[in-house]
Design a protein around this motif. Structure first.
Motif, PDB file in Angstrom:
ATOM      1  N   SER A  42      31.989  30.154  96.018  1.00  0.00           N
ATOM      2  CA  SER A  42      32.295  28.969  96.807  1.00  0.00           C
ATOM      3  C   SER A  42      33.451  28.219  96.175  1.00  0.00           C
ATOM      4  O   SER A  42      33.881  28.527  95.076  1.00  0.00           O
ATOM      5  CB  SER A  42      31.068  28.061  96.885  1.00  0.00           C
ATOM      6  N   GLY A  43      33.937  27.249  96.876  1.00  0.00           N
ATOM      7  CA  GLY A  43      34.976  26.395  96.319  1.00  0.00           C
ATOM      8  C   GLY A  43      36.366  26.945  96.511  1.00  0.00           C
ATOM      9  O   GLY A  43      36.774  27.259  97.617  1.00  0.00           O
ATOM     10  N   ASN A  44      37.080  27.107  95.408  1.00  0.00           N
ATOM     11  CA  ASN A  44      38.504  27.416  95.466  1.00  0.00           C
ATOM     12  C   ASN A  44      38.818  28.898  95.279  1.00  0.00           C
ATOM     13  O   ASN A  44      39.915  29.224  94.837  1.00  0.00           O
ATOM     14  CB  ASN A  44      39.233  26.607  94.394  1.00  0.00           C
ATOM     15  N   ASP A  45      37.902  29.778  95.607  1.00  0.00           N
ATOM     16  CA  ASP A  45      38.203  31.198  95.434  1.00  0.00           C
ATOM     17  C   ASP A  45      39.350  31.640  96.315  1.00  0.00           C
ATOM     18  O   ASP A  45      40.024  32.615  96.018  1.00  0.00           O
ATOM     19  CB  ASP A  45      36.972  32.059  95.661  1.00  0.00           C
ATOM     20  N   TRP A  46      39.637  30.921  97.398  1.00  0.00           N
ATOM     21  CA  TRP A  46      40.768  31.266  98.255  1.00  0.00           C
ATOM     22  C   TRP A  46      42.079  31.094  97.494  1.00  0.00           C
ATOM     23  O   TRP A  46      43.062  31.785  97.773  1.00  0.00           O
ATOM     24  CB  TRP A  46      40.769  30.428  99.530  1.00  0.00           C
TER      25      TRP A  46
END
Length: 77
Positions: A42-46
């Motif tokens: 989740s979070g900023n893995d993009w």
């Protein structure tokens, strides 16, 4: 919260061995695994997936050079 989950026997054996090595319960090992999974997915893995996405393209130019050129063209009236 309590939940019911079907886990294959071979995974339970590995989980029990892991829990025993770390001297904690099976439930504690599962809670830790879920917590780590949620942190990692989740979070900023993009950001990590997109980092360097265009680094091999030579048709878009250098972003820093573009910014410098834009700043040089700016006039302060």
């Amino acid at each position: 919260m309590r939940t019911l989950v079907d886990i294959p026997d071979e995974d339970i054996e590995k989980l029990d061995a892991l829990a025993a090595r770390s001297k904690r319960s099976r439930a504690a090992a599962i809670r830790e695994a879920i917590r780590l999974y949620l942190l990692n997915t989740s979070g900023n893995d993009w950001i990590a997936r997109g980092a360097g996405y265009w680094k091999h393209r030579d048709d878009i130019g250098d972003a820093v050079e573009y910014q410098r050129a834009m700043r040089e063209d700016r006039s302060f009236d």
